[in-house]
Design a protein around this motif. Sequence first.
Motif, PDB file in Angstrom:
ATOM      1  N   LEU A 225       0.599  -1.357  -0.033  1.00 62.52           N
ATOM      2  CA  LEU A 225       0.113  -0.149  -0.083  1.00 62.52           C
ATOM      3  C   LEU A 225       0.965   1.206   0.176  1.00 62.52           C
ATOM      4  O   LEU A 225       0.264   2.347  -0.290  1.00 62.52           O
ATOM      5  N   LEU A 226       2.331   1.028   0.288  1.00 63.37           N
ATOM      6  CA  LEU A 226       3.188   2.420   0.076  1.00 63.37           C
ATOM      7  C   LEU A 226       4.043   2.349  -1.129  1.00 63.37           C
ATOM      8  O   LEU A 226       4.650   3.103  -1.126  1.00 63.37           O
ATOM      9  N   SER A 227       3.647   1.416  -1.970  1.00 67.12           N
ATOM     10  CA  SER A 227       4.363   1.242  -3.232  1.00 67.12           C
ATOM     11  C   SER A 227       3.734   2.437  -4.119  1.00 67.12           C
ATOM     12  O   SER A 227       2.782   2.954  -3.987  1.00 67.12           O
ATOM     13  N   GLY A 228       5.037   2.917  -4.961  1.00 74.30           N
ATOM     14  CA  GLY A 228       4.358   3.992  -5.890  1.00 74.30           C
ATOM     15  C   GLY A 228       3.170   3.678  -6.696  1.00 74.30           C
ATOM     16  O   GLY A 228       2.245   4.376  -6.933  1.00 74.30           O
ATOM     17  N   THR A 229       3.256   2.114  -7.404  1.00 75.50           N
ATOM     18  CA  THR A 229       2.111   1.833  -8.121  1.00 75.50           C
ATOM     19  C   THR A 229       0.657   1.769  -7.478  1.00 75.50           C
ATOM     20  O   THR A 229      -0.464   2.439  -8.019  1.00 75.50           O
ATOM     21  N   TRP A 230       0.795   1.592  -6.063  1.00 79.29           N
ATOM     22  CA  TRP A 230      -0.609   1.668  -5.346  1.00 79.29           C
ATOM     23  C   TRP A 230      -1.002   3.046  -5.174  1.00 79.29           C
ATOM     24  O   TRP A 230      -2.294   3.596  -5.301  1.00 79.29           O
ATOM     25  N   LEU A 231      -0.084   3.710  -4.790  1.00 75.77           N
ATOM     26  CA  LEU A 231      -0.555   5.253  -4.321  1.00 75.77           C
ATOM     27  C   LEU A 231      -0.797   6.150  -5.679  1.00 75.77           C
ATOM     28  O   LEU A 231      -1.752   6.700  -5.639  1.00 75.77           O
ATOM     29  N   GLY A 232      -0.250   5.794  -6.680  1.00 81.58           N
ATOM     30  CA  GLY A 232      -0.629   6.625  -7.896  1.00 81.58           C
ATOM     31  C   GLY A 232      -1.962   6.056  -8.603  1.00 81.58           C
ATOM     32  O   GLY A 232      -2.620   6.922  -9.067  1.00 81.58           O
ATOM     33  N   ALA A 301       1.264   0.571 -20.934  1.00 85.46           N
ATOM     34  CA  ALA A 301       0.060  -0.194 -21.442  1.00 85.46           C
ATOM     35  C   ALA A 301      -1.060   0.279 -20.268  1.00 85.46           C
ATOM     36  O   ALA A 301      -2.303   0.214 -20.742  1.00 85.46           O
ATOM     37  N   ARG A 302      -0.850   0.295 -19.115  1.00 85.58           N
ATOM     38  CA  ARG A 302      -1.755   0.485 -18.059  1.00 85.58           C
ATOM     39  C   ARG A 302      -1.828   1.915 -17.471  1.00 85.58           C
ATOM     40  O   ARG A 302      -2.445   2.556 -17.025  1.00 85.58           O
ATOM     41  N   GLY A 303      -0.500   2.062 -16.876  1.00 86.85           N
ATOM     42  CA  GLY A 303      -0.307   3.373 -15.952  1.00 86.85           C
ATOM     43  C   GLY A 303      -0.479   4.571 -16.619  1.00 86.85           C
ATOM     44  O   GLY A 303      -1.240   5.489 -16.114  1.00 86.85           O
ATOM     45  N   VAL A 304       0.269   4.682 -17.536  1.00 89.12           N
ATOM     46  CA  VAL A 304       0.584   5.831 -18.360  1.00 89.12           C
ATOM     47  C   VAL A 304      -0.977   6.059 -19.128  1.00 89.12           C
ATOM     48  O   VAL A 304      -1.528   7.252 -19.104  1.00 89.12           O
ATOM     49  N   LEU A 305      -1.447   5.078 -19.717  1.00 90.85           N
ATOM     50  CA  LEU A 305      -2.594   5.188 -20.532  1.00 90.85           C
ATOM     51  C   LEU A 305      -3.808   5.594 -19.446  1.00 90.85           C
ATOM     52  O   LEU A 305      -4.706   6.704 -19.811  1.00 90.85           O
ATOM     53  N   GLY A 306      -3.869   4.935 -18.260  1.00 91.20           N
ATOM     54  CA  GLY A 306      -4.953   5.546 -17.472  1.00 91.20           C
ATOM     55  C   GLY A 306      -4.921   6.772 -16.881  1.00 91.20           C
ATOM     56  O   GLY A 306      -5.811   7.548 -16.765  1.00 91.20           O
ATOM     57  N   GLY A 307      -3.368   7.132 -16.712  1.00 95.69           N
ATOM     58  CA  GLY A 307      -3.209   8.414 -16.044  1.00 95.69           C
ATOM     59  C   GLY A 307      -3.783   9.583 -17.154  1.00 95.69           C
ATOM     60  O   GLY A 307      -4.349  10.387 -16.640  1.00 95.69           O
ATOM     61  N   LEU A 410       3.240   9.571 -13.245  1.00 99.86           N
ATOM     62  CA  LEU A 410       4.354   9.522 -12.862  1.00 99.86           C
ATOM     63  C   LEU A 410       5.036   8.192 -11.729  1.00 99.86           C
ATOM     64  O   LEU A 410       6.060   7.694 -11.882  1.00 99.86           O
ATOM     65  N   PHE A 411       3.643   7.660 -11.145  1.00103.99           N
ATOM     66  CA  PHE A 411       4.332   6.628 -10.094  1.00103.99           C
ATOM     67  C   PHE A 411       3.651   5.259 -10.242  1.00103.99           C
ATOM     68  O   PHE A 411       4.286   4.467  -9.668  1.00103.99           O
ATOM     69  N   VAL A 412       2.854   4.921 -11.408  1.00108.19           N
ATOM     70  CA  VAL A 412       2.457   3.637 -11.410  1.00108.19           C
ATOM     71  C   VAL A 412       3.349   2.738 -12.359  1.00108.19           C
ATOM     72  O   VAL A 412       3.772   3.144 -13.324  1.00108.19           O
ATOM     73  N   ASP A 417       7.841  -2.581  -8.939  1.00107.70           N
ATOM     74  CA  ASP A 417       7.309  -2.555  -7.505  1.00107.70           C
ATOM     75  C   ASP A 417       7.086  -4.134  -7.249  1.00107.70           C
ATOM     76  O   ASP A 417       7.472  -4.742  -6.403  1.00107.70           O
ATOM     77  N   ALA A 418       6.724  -4.953  -8.492  1.00104.61           N
ATOM     78  CA  ALA A 418       6.634  -6.344  -8.114  1.00104.61           C
ATOM     79  C   ALA A 418       8.004  -7.050  -7.949  1.00104.61           C
ATOM     80  O   ALA A 418       8.140  -7.971  -7.035  1.00104.61           O
TER      81      ALA A 418
END
Length: 426
Positions: A225-232, A301-307, A410-412, A417-418
């Motif tokens: 829950l403190l990872s960049g992926t979760w927080l972003g 494919a997921r983080g930038v697209l969604g953001g 920026l953070f996902v 993180d995995a």
Amino acid sequence: MDLSATRSTAARATTGTPGAGRAWLITFLLLAFMLINFADKAVLGLAAKPIMHDLHLSPSQYGLLSSGFYFLFSVSAVVVGFVSNRVATKWVLLVMAVVWALSQVPVLGGAGFGVLLACRVVLGAAEGPANPMAMHAAAKWFPNEKRSLPSAILNMGSAIGVTLGAPLLTAVIVHYGWRWAFFSLFAVGMVWVVVWAVLGREGTVVDTAAPTPADEPAVPYRRILLSGTWLGGFAAGFAAYWTLALLTAWVPPYLENGLGYSVSTTGTLVILPWAALAVFNLAQGAVTEWLMRRGVPSRLARGVLGGVAVGVAGLAMLLFPLAGGAVRLALLTLAFSLGGIVFAIVLTVNAEISPVRRRGAVLSISIGLITTAGLLAPYVTGRIVEAVGYTPAWVVAGVLSVVGGLLAVLFVRPERDARRLGLRAG
């Protein structure tokens, strides 16, 4: 013996892969589950004007009634997430759907503000875990590289639920009264319960890109829950859910009271954002899966697209009050639809950074915290509307979306993180 090679081979294998036909049957039953879920949410907004008239409610009181749905929504999402670690998701989903249906019944008997509020609180408590539980159930039928499309299809349930339900519920409201619209949802819900009891099954996929549960590292929830992926993902999801809560609670009364459309026309126009959301969700699932098959990292494919989607929706939110006519409706449609693709993305990337034994709880915690936006947005908006009108409320939502989308871009970073959490080879 080369242990790293052995683990690599195991990571590419899918344990207990079920038949594709059964997997997609379950997916579409879960889609129907999500369809009913969002019709249950949307009915209050569609009936807002007659409810406010019959119960003599001010905008802030109506906002409180809308927020009441979320009083226990987040808490129950987290609690049921932990329950799902021990109880088969088939039975969790069945009990939830029964409670949804039964919570609609008291409204038919002349319920006033207090009873209606209590029914919405109970409904929200039962619907809080719906999205993560449906995603968790579907994840048991598909390996990681094939989850984007079924995840997007499940998120289409919200759009399809309102697209199909809005005109039908509006017709019931106009011809029979708003109370019968609630009762009709009881009948539909019980039909789903019977079908699921007969056809629902538990999936057997363990994972394809992670150690088996017995070999997984014991990753504390705190680290996930403190990872960049979760927080972003949380930042983007919170902003998008704020917008979704306003679409459900305040866009119908805005179209009627703010722009002067009739009840019937509003029932038609409110479909536009939901229909667009269905298209965007399906496109996101297909595009993300296409990119992943070609080796594009999940971050892009997921983080930038969604953001980017959430940020663009925020810009449209800031602009549509300044426009008029068809341009305003087009921007309004974009503002209340495009950012919605992030929900499937957030849950999918959170599944990437969660051990199988933690996944149900992590997804539920994610949804539980993201949906606190639903508790705040309708009531805060009601106070703003009562004090200064609709436009400042849209500005607040737009700024949240622009900021949330930027943080996701920026953070996902799920692959990074995995690896840090020991779920992928270095």
